[in-house]
Write a protein that holds these residues in place. Sequence first.
Motif, short mmCIF file in Angstrom:
data_model
loop_
_atom_site.label_atom_id
_atom_site.label_comp_id
_atom_site.label_asym_id
_atom_site.label_seq_id
_atom_site.Cartn_x
_atom_site.Cartn_y
_atom_site.Cartn_z
N LEU A 93 65.33 46.61 47.05
CA LEU A 93 64.17 47.65 46.84
C LEU A 93 63.95 48.07 45.67
O LEU A 93 62.99 48.64 45.36
CB LEU A 93 64.84 49.02 47.72
CG LEU A 93 65.05 48.89 49.33
CD1 LEU A 93 65.77 50.06 49.90
CD2 LEU A 93 63.70 48.70 50.03
N TYR A 94 64.71 47.77 44.76
CA TYR A 94 64.35 47.93 43.28
C TYR A 94 62.97 47.29 42.98
O TYR A 94 62.20 47.61 42.01
CB TYR A 94 65.48 47.36 42.27
CG TYR A 94 66.64 48.09 42.14
CD1 TYR A 94 66.74 49.36 41.54
CD2 TYR A 94 67.84 47.54 42.11
CE1 TYR A 94 67.58 50.16 41.39
CE2 TYR A 94 68.93 48.19 41.77
CZ TYR A 94 68.79 49.69 41.36
OH TYR A 94 69.89 50.27 41.17
N PHE A 95 62.67 46.13 43.71
CA PHE A 95 61.52 45.34 43.48
C PHE A 95 60.29 46.16 43.75
O PHE A 95 59.13 45.83 43.32
CB PHE A 95 61.49 43.99 44.26
CG PHE A 95 62.22 43.03 43.77
CD1 PHE A 95 61.93 42.13 42.63
CD2 PHE A 95 63.60 42.83 44.21
CE1 PHE A 95 62.79 41.11 41.91
CE2 PHE A 95 64.47 41.83 43.76
CZ PHE A 95 64.19 41.06 42.42
N ILE A 104 64.84 56.90 42.37
CA ILE A 104 65.87 57.87 42.69
C ILE A 104 66.44 57.86 44.10
O ILE A 104 67.62 57.69 44.40
CB ILE A 104 65.44 59.36 42.45
CG1 ILE A 104 64.84 59.41 40.99
CG2 ILE A 104 66.56 60.28 42.72
CD1 ILE A 104 66.04 59.33 40.16
N VAL A 105 65.64 57.41 45.30
CA VAL A 105 66.01 57.27 46.49
C VAL A 105 66.78 55.95 46.62
O VAL A 105 67.69 56.16 47.41
CB VAL A 105 64.64 57.22 47.53
CG1 VAL A 105 65.07 56.88 48.70
CG2 VAL A 105 63.85 58.82 47.23
N VAL A 106 66.20 54.94 45.97
CA VAL A 106 67.12 53.96 46.11
C VAL A 106 68.43 54.09 45.24
O VAL A 106 69.51 53.58 46.02
CB VAL A 106 66.23 52.70 45.20
CG1 VAL A 106 67.09 51.56 45.09
CG2 VAL A 106 65.27 52.28 46.01
N ARG A 107 68.49 54.68 44.49
CA ARG A 107 69.98 55.04 43.66
C ARG A 107 70.88 55.81 44.67
O ARG A 107 71.95 55.79 44.74
CB ARG A 107 69.75 55.67 42.47
CG ARG A 107 69.06 54.95 41.49
CD ARG A 107 69.92 53.70 40.69
NE ARG A 107 70.94 54.23 40.00
CZ ARG A 107 71.96 53.56 39.93
NH1 ARG A 107 72.10 52.26 40.15
NH2 ARG A 107 72.96 54.02 39.40
N LEU A 108 70.16 56.75 45.46
CA LEU A 108 70.62 57.49 46.44
C LEU A 108 71.46 56.73 47.39
O LEU A 108 72.45 56.89 48.13
CB LEU A 108 70.11 58.78 47.07
CG LEU A 108 69.60 60.00 45.92
CD1 LEU A 108 68.44 60.65 46.55
CD2 LEU A 108 70.89 60.59 45.65
N LEU A 109 70.58 55.63 48.02
CA LEU A 109 71.07 54.62 49.06
C LEU A 109 72.33 53.90 48.55
O LEU A 109 73.12 53.59 49.16
CB LEU A 109 69.90 53.82 49.41
CG LEU A 109 70.34 52.57 50.11
CD1 LEU A 109 70.93 52.98 51.55
CD2 LEU A 109 69.05 51.67 50.41
N CYS A 171 71.40 41.94 41.53
CA CYS A 171 71.67 43.47 41.93
C CYS A 171 71.72 43.06 43.47
O CYS A 171 72.61 43.54 44.10
CB CYS A 171 70.95 44.68 41.79
SG CYS A 171 71.21 45.00 40.15
N ALA A 172 70.98 42.16 44.21
CA ALA A 172 70.78 42.04 45.28
C ALA A 172 71.81 40.77 45.93
O ALA A 172 72.22 41.02 46.90
CB ALA A 172 69.36 41.80 45.99
N ALA A 173 71.64 39.93 44.89
CA ALA A 173 72.38 38.47 45.39
C ALA A 173 74.12 38.91 45.22
O ALA A 173 74.95 38.23 46.30
CB ALA A 173 72.10 37.50 44.53
N ALA A 174 74.54 39.56 44.36
CA ALA A 174 75.94 39.38 44.08
C ALA A 174 76.78 40.22 45.41
O ALA A 174 77.73 39.86 45.97
CB ALA A 174 76.35 40.17 42.90
#
Length: 387
Positions: A93-95, A104-109, A171-174
């Motif tokens: 979702l960072y993309f 901010i919403v992504v960080r909350l998730l 961040c998605a792959a790890a």
Amino acid sequence: MTDDAKAFPRLALAGVFGGLFCGYLGLSAAIPVLPGYVRDEFGAGDLAVGLAVTATALTALLTRPVFGGLADRYGPRTVMRFGALAIAAGGLLYFLPAGLVWLIVVRLLLGVGEAALFVAGAVWTVTLAPHDRRGQVIGLYGVAMWGGISLGTALGAALRHFGIDAVWAFCAAAPLVGLALISTVAPQPRVEPTGGGRGLLLKPAVLPGLGLALGAAGYVGLAAFVISALQDRGIDSGVIVLSTFSAVYAGTRFVIGHLPDKLGPRRVASWCGAGEAAGLLIIAWAPNLPVAVAGAVVMGVGFSLLHPSLALMVMNNTDSAQQGAALGAYTSFWDLGLFVWGPATGAIAAGFGYPAVFVVAAVCACAASALAMTIRQAVTSEKAIDR
């Protein structure tokens, strides 16, 4: 297979630890790039930067007890896999270039994912560990987390040279690698939960949690102000003090991490609070770098075993069907401590100077030590040593 191998499930614990480590790799890789990204991409200031970086702590604080209860009800494997997936989803979702609010919403998730991953893994670790080594294994679980944070931060900074998309992809792959490792471990049998408190007020978690929150003052003060405090005295290379603390923190758990199991968690927690306080006082008035490093060593030894000792006290006083909820509530006090001590230490530094930060933190560590001695432990043959 030897009897020792049967008693200590190394492969299962490696899967759980590896899943946690990879999840924190993905979580932490974004940390070093977020401040610049928020400023450059959105033209935002320090307030927005702080919010973007710390938003995960808010949802982690609120949801850790929830996911602990879910781990009790549905099994830690299910909840831990959800956490890894949520962190991976956050990386993807960072993309999406949807603005600062979206970030901010992504960080909350991601905070939700972190809470699920960490708490469920902690429950699973306690379930897998032999009873007489639970404190040691809880400590090693924390080393896996901090290792992921340290390496993830370094990798995020390195990947930034290849563009922000490279960081987001990592961040998605790890966490997906972590998901695969988690999935190799067989699920544990579930136990039907019993009644009891909820959230932060789950009774066995409250006093140890308050001790953890008090102990957090020293960590916050060290991380935020030791470099500035030493520079104020004309001492350069304060980063060496932080590095020493981190190395001693991890090394202590490897070398003497068995002490809470062997000597009793209440006794060790009390010693640890006193050790943390002593180290902080040394740093507060260190006249040169070697003395400050010595203070970091003393503090690192004490602080390292405080968490596993208090966590073991929570486990010893909690019914097996509620241990997930109890661990979730207990670890939420760490987030609460960071929320409180972040601004509080800043205000202390501004009003009274840098040494006061470490003195106040030392007082808090002494309070944690005294509090640990008031916690009554359940009487069993395994815990009699702690009476």
